[in-house]
Write a protein that holds these residues in place. Structure first.
Motif, mmCIF file in Angstrom:
data_model
loop_
_atom_site.group_PDB
_atom_site.id
_atom_site.type_symbol
_atom_site.label_atom_id
_atom_site.label_comp_id
_atom_site.label_asym_id
_atom_site.label_seq_id
_atom_site.Cartn_x
_atom_site.Cartn_y
_atom_site.Cartn_z
ATOM 1 N N LYS A 100 105.306 5.208 89.547
ATOM 2 C CA LYS A 100 104.157 4.310 89.369
ATOM 3 C C LYS A 100 103.616 4.406 87.944
ATOM 4 C CE LYS A 100 102.614 4.425 94.200
ATOM 5 N NZ LYS A 100 101.531 4.869 95.120
ATOM 6 N N ARG A 101 103.561 5.625 87.415
ATOM 7 C CA ARG A 101 103.110 5.809 86.032
ATOM 8 C C ARG A 101 104.065 5.118 85.073
ATOM 9 N NH1 ARG A 101 99.192 9.762 85.362
ATOM 10 N NH2 ARG A 101 99.791 10.025 83.181
ATOM 11 N N GLU A 102 105.356 5.218 85.351
ATOM 12 C CA GLU A 102 106.337 4.554 84.491
ATOM 13 C C GLU A 102 106.146 3.034 84.518
ATOM 14 O OE1 GLU A 102 111.124 3.644 84.151
ATOM 15 O OE2 GLU A 102 110.449 5.289 85.436
ATOM 16 N N ILE A 103 105.914 2.491 85.713
ATOM 17 C CA ILE A 103 105.715 1.042 85.822
ATOM 18 C C ILE A 103 104.496 0.615 85.012
ATOM 19 C CG2 ILE A 103 105.025 -0.789 87.426
ATOM 20 C CD1 ILE A 103 106.848 0.550 89.513
ATOM 21 N N ILE A 104 103.405 1.361 85.131
ATOM 22 C CA ILE A 104 102.197 1.039 84.363
ATOM 23 C C ILE A 104 102.471 1.139 82.873
ATOM 24 C CG2 ILE A 104 99.853 1.832 83.816
ATOM 25 C CD1 ILE A 104 99.646 2.659 86.804
ATOM 26 N N TYR A 105 103.199 2.176 82.467
ATOM 27 C CA TYR A 105 103.538 2.341 81.054
ATOM 28 C C TYR A 105 104.356 1.150 80.545
ATOM 29 C CZ TYR A 105 105.777 4.146 76.851
ATOM 30 O OH TYR A 105 106.239 4.302 75.568
ATOM 31 N N ARG A 106 105.343 0.719 81.321
ATOM 32 C CA ARG A 106 106.176 -0.416 80.912
ATOM 33 C C ARG A 106 105.362 -1.706 80.870
ATOM 34 N NH1 ARG A 106 111.478 0.558 80.411
ATOM 35 N NH2 ARG A 106 112.311 2.514 81.255
ATOM 36 N N LEU A 107 104.407 -1.861 81.787
ATOM 37 C CA LEU A 107 103.524 -3.022 81.741
ATOM 38 C C LEU A 107 102.655 -3.000 80.486
ATOM 39 C CD1 LEU A 107 102.403 -3.200 85.478
ATOM 40 C CD2 LEU A 107 103.863 -4.849 84.288
ATOM 41 N N LEU A 108 102.173 -1.821 80.127
ATOM 42 C CA LEU A 108 101.370 -1.691 78.913
ATOM 43 C C LEU A 108 102.166 -2.065 77.670
ATOM 44 C CD1 LEU A 108 99.477 1.654 79.598
ATOM 45 C CD2 LEU A 108 98.411 -0.570 79.202
ATOM 46 N N ARG A 109 103.457 -1.742 77.673
ATOM 47 C CA ARG A 109 104.311 -2.036 76.531
ATOM 48 C C ARG A 109 104.778 -3.486 76.511
ATOM 49 N NH1 ARG A 109 106.900 2.424 74.075
ATOM 50 N NH2 ARG A 109 107.898 0.778 72.820
ATOM 51 N N GLY A 110 104.573 -4.205 77.605
ATOM 52 C CA GLY A 110 105.068 -5.574 77.717
ATOM 53 C C GLY A 110 104.053 -6.621 77.303
ATOM 54 N N LYS A 111 104.349 -7.868 77.665
ATOM 55 C CA LYS A 111 103.527 -9.004 77.247
ATOM 56 C C LYS A 111 102.129 -8.982 77.856
ATOM 57 C CE LYS A 111 107.305 -12.234 76.359
ATOM 58 N NZ LYS A 111 107.885 -13.564 76.689
ATOM 59 N N GLN A 112 101.984 -8.265 78.969
ATOM 60 C CA GLN A 112 100.687 -8.279 79.647
ATOM 61 C C GLN A 112 99.905 -6.979 79.434
ATOM 62 O OE1 GLN A 112 100.022 -10.381 83.194
ATOM 63 N NE2 GLN A 112 102.161 -10.883 83.540
ATOM 64 N N GLY A 113 100.250 -6.250 78.382
ATOM 65 C CA GLY A 113 99.576 -4.979 78.132
ATOM 66 C C GLY A 113 98.068 -5.106 78.012
ATOM 67 N N ASP A 114 97.605 -6.120 77.270
ATOM 68 C CA ASP A 114 96.159 -6.294 77.116
ATOM 69 C C ASP A 114 95.481 -6.571 78.449
ATOM 70 O OD1 ASP A 114 96.175 -5.840 74.435
ATOM 71 O OD2 ASP A 114 96.162 -7.951 73.853
ATOM 72 N N ARG A 115 96.213 -7.244 79.336
ATOM 73 C CA ARG A 115 95.627 -7.591 80.633
ATOM 74 C C ARG A 115 95.335 -6.329 81.458
ATOM 75 N NH1 ARG A 115 98.569 -11.261 80.981
ATOM 76 N NH2 ARG A 115 97.101 -12.809 80.220
ATOM 77 N N LEU A 116 96.150 -5.300 81.296
ATOM 78 C CA LEU A 116 95.916 -4.058 82.045
ATOM 79 C C LEU A 116 94.595 -3.398 81.652
ATOM 80 C CD1 LEU A 116 99.251 -2.080 82.456
ATOM 81 C CD2 LEU A 116 97.859 -3.140 84.200
ATOM 82 N N ARG A 117 94.112 -3.693 80.454
ATOM 83 C CA ARG A 117 92.829 -3.114 80.044
ATOM 84 C C ARG A 117 91.707 -3.526 80.989
ATOM 85 N NH1 ARG A 117 91.384 -4.885 74.412
ATOM 86 N NH2 ARG A 117 89.661 -3.446 74.712
ATOM 87 N N HIS A 118 91.869 -4.691 81.647
ATOM 88 C CA HIS A 118 90.846 -5.112 82.608
ATOM 89 C C HIS A 118 90.649 -4.054 83.688
ATOM 90 C CE1 HIS A 118 91.819 -9.543 81.592
ATOM 91 N NE2 HIS A 118 90.706 -9.194 80.988
ATOM 92 N N ILE A 119 91.757 -3.476 84.131
ATOM 93 C CA ILE A 119 91.663 -2.525 85.245
ATOM 94 C C ILE A 119 90.947 -1.263 84.806
ATOM 95 C CG2 ILE A 119 92.999 -1.116 86.852
ATOM 96 C CD1 ILE A 119 95.102 -3.289 86.859
ATOM 97 N N ALA A 120 91.277 -0.776 83.619
ATOM 98 C CA ALA A 120 90.641 0.445 83.130
ATOM 99 C C ALA A 120 89.202 0.195 82.697
ATOM 100 C CB ALA A 120 91.448 1.015 81.964
ATOM 101 N N ILE A 121 88.933 -1.031 82.189
ATOM 102 C CA ILE A 121 87.603 -1.331 81.664
ATOM 103 C C ILE A 121 86.751 -2.067 82.699
ATOM 104 C CG2 ILE A 121 86.334 -2.536 79.856
ATOM 105 C CD1 ILE A 121 88.838 -2.206 78.094
ATOM 106 N N LEU A 122 87.250 -3.228 83.168
ATOM 107 C CA LEU A 122 86.454 -4.020 84.103
ATOM 108 C C LEU A 122 86.259 -3.304 85.419
ATOM 109 C CD1 LEU A 122 87.831 -7.632 83.541
ATOM 110 C CD2 LEU A 122 86.092 -6.379 82.280
ATOM 111 N N ARG A 123 87.330 -2.718 85.944
ATOM 112 C CA ARG A 123 87.215 -2.038 87.234
ATOM 113 C C ARG A 123 86.363 -0.783 87.110
ATOM 114 N NH1 ARG A 123 87.966 -3.947 91.967
ATOM 115 N NH2 ARG A 123 89.060 -2.134 92.747
ATOM 116 N N GLY A 124 86.208 -0.275 85.901
ATOM 117 C CA GLY A 124 85.340 0.877 85.694
ATOM 118 C C GLY A 124 83.888 0.470 85.494
ATOM 119 N N TYR A 125 83.631 -0.863 85.489
ATOM 120 C CA TYR A 125 82.289 -1.391 85.345
ATOM 121 C C TYR A 125 81.613 -0.922 84.056
ATOM 122 C CZ TYR A 125 83.198 -2.772 90.046
ATOM 123 O OH TYR A 125 83.784 -3.327 91.152
#
Length: 324
Positions: free
Chosen positions: A176-201
């Motif tokens: 799961k960590r690898e999948i997240i890492y590969r997503l961060l390195r891909g075209k949607q990396g910025d989008r993952l910031r929503h989860i760490a930032i938005l979901r953290g309120y």
């Protein structure tokens, strides 16, 4: 050099083909009948033998891959379609409409959904050197991108663990960590910031979304929301629409109407009572807004859902969009 350049794309194509075939075979075996299962924590597998009508619901922060068939998702006025060659990533709970487009008994729709935990995403971001900022993130909270071999390989290895439950508790978190890492390195990396930032309120947009979801039945006072989250009204509109593809008013309407639909289906309320409970004081206004979103007046829509295919209950119809 020329021969090697030709061989590398061919080898990559063969790898992708092999991964897709294995993923298809493993999901089909794990889910032999139509329905949804969660064989590992946070991992859902889904099967459907026929297309579905457009079904409103709420998206989860998830990574979704299709092994066979295709699906469409509507966010605001935007349409996204994905298939075995693409993945979708959703990072904020949003009102969406989705439908399975390609599915049959011979070639059922088969998919995988991985729920993305905010703390895990934040941990991987920090450890991999991706800065976590509390500034607004204007990447949309939902998008579709091509699957690459490395990401698909990790997905297949995660599904292989279904045959080795004794290893899953240790190895699954690593994959799961690898999948997240590969997503961060891909075209949607910025989008993952929503989860760490938005979901953290910690973000103004996250707080605005939460305020609208919590107080959806109250009159919309955008100036009060902007003041509470520390933004100007124009700034809030801009960033909110950039993330959700909807204005705050459109967002509130969808949340209201989906809740009214749930109240009629699950709790047996009539249209006037359901509309009043979600904030509509004028039954005619409620009926117009409801028909505009769902395509039918409230009573006819509920009757249709209750008899959908003679099998699925209204509750299933509303909630199925949480499965990819």
């Amino acid at each position: 050099m020329g021969t090697k350049a030709i061989q590398l794309p061919n080898r990559e194509t063969q790898r992708m083909k092999s991964y897709r075939e294995e993923l298809l075979e493993r999901i089909a075996r794990a889910v032999p009948e139509d329905g949804l299962i969660e064989p590992l924590a946070g991992l859902r597998l889904y099967r459907a033998s026929s297309p579905t009508e457009p079904l409103p619901g709420v998206s989860d922060p998830t990574f979704c891959v299709i092994a066979q068939g295709s699906k469409e998702v509507y966010l605001g006025t935007e349409r996204y379609r994905y298939d075995p060659y693409h993945y979708c990533l959703g990072t904020v709970e949003l009102p969406i409409v989705s439908r399975i487009v390609e599915a049959s008994k011979e070639r059922p729709y088969l998919s995988l959904v991985l729920r993305l935990d905010p703390s895990l995403v934040g941990s991987v971001m920090i450890e991999s050197g991706h800065a976590v900022s509390s500034s607004p993130v204007d990447a949309k909270a939902f998008d579709v991108s091509p699957l690459d071999a490395g990401l698909l390989d990790a997905v297949v290895r995660l599904v292989r663990l279904l045959d080795h439950p004794e290893e899953a508790s240790f190895i699954a978190p690593l994959i799961k960590r690898e999948i997240i890492y590969r997503l961060l390195r891909g075209k949607q990396g910025d989008r993952l910031r929503h989860i760490a930032i938005l979901r953290g309120y910690t973000s103004p947009i996250a707080r605005a979304i939460e305020l609208l979801r919590r107080n959806f039945d109250q009159p919309l006072r955008i100036d009060e929301i902007a003041r509470e989250v520390g933004m100007s009204v124009s700034g809030l509109h801009h960033h909110f629409k950039a993330v959700t593809a909807m204005s705050p008013l459109q967002f509130q309407k969808r949340i209201r109407l989906q809740e009214a639909r749930r109240l009629m289906l699950h709790e047996g309320l009539d249209a006037a009572s359901a509309g009043f409970k979600v904030g509509y004081n004028d039954p005619s206004h409620f009926n117009r807004e409801y028909k505009k979103l769902f395509g039918l007046p409230p009573l006819r829509d509920v009757e249709r859902l209750r008899g959908y295919n003679g099998k699925r209950s209204g509750r299933d119809s509303v909630r199925r969009v949480r499965a990819a």
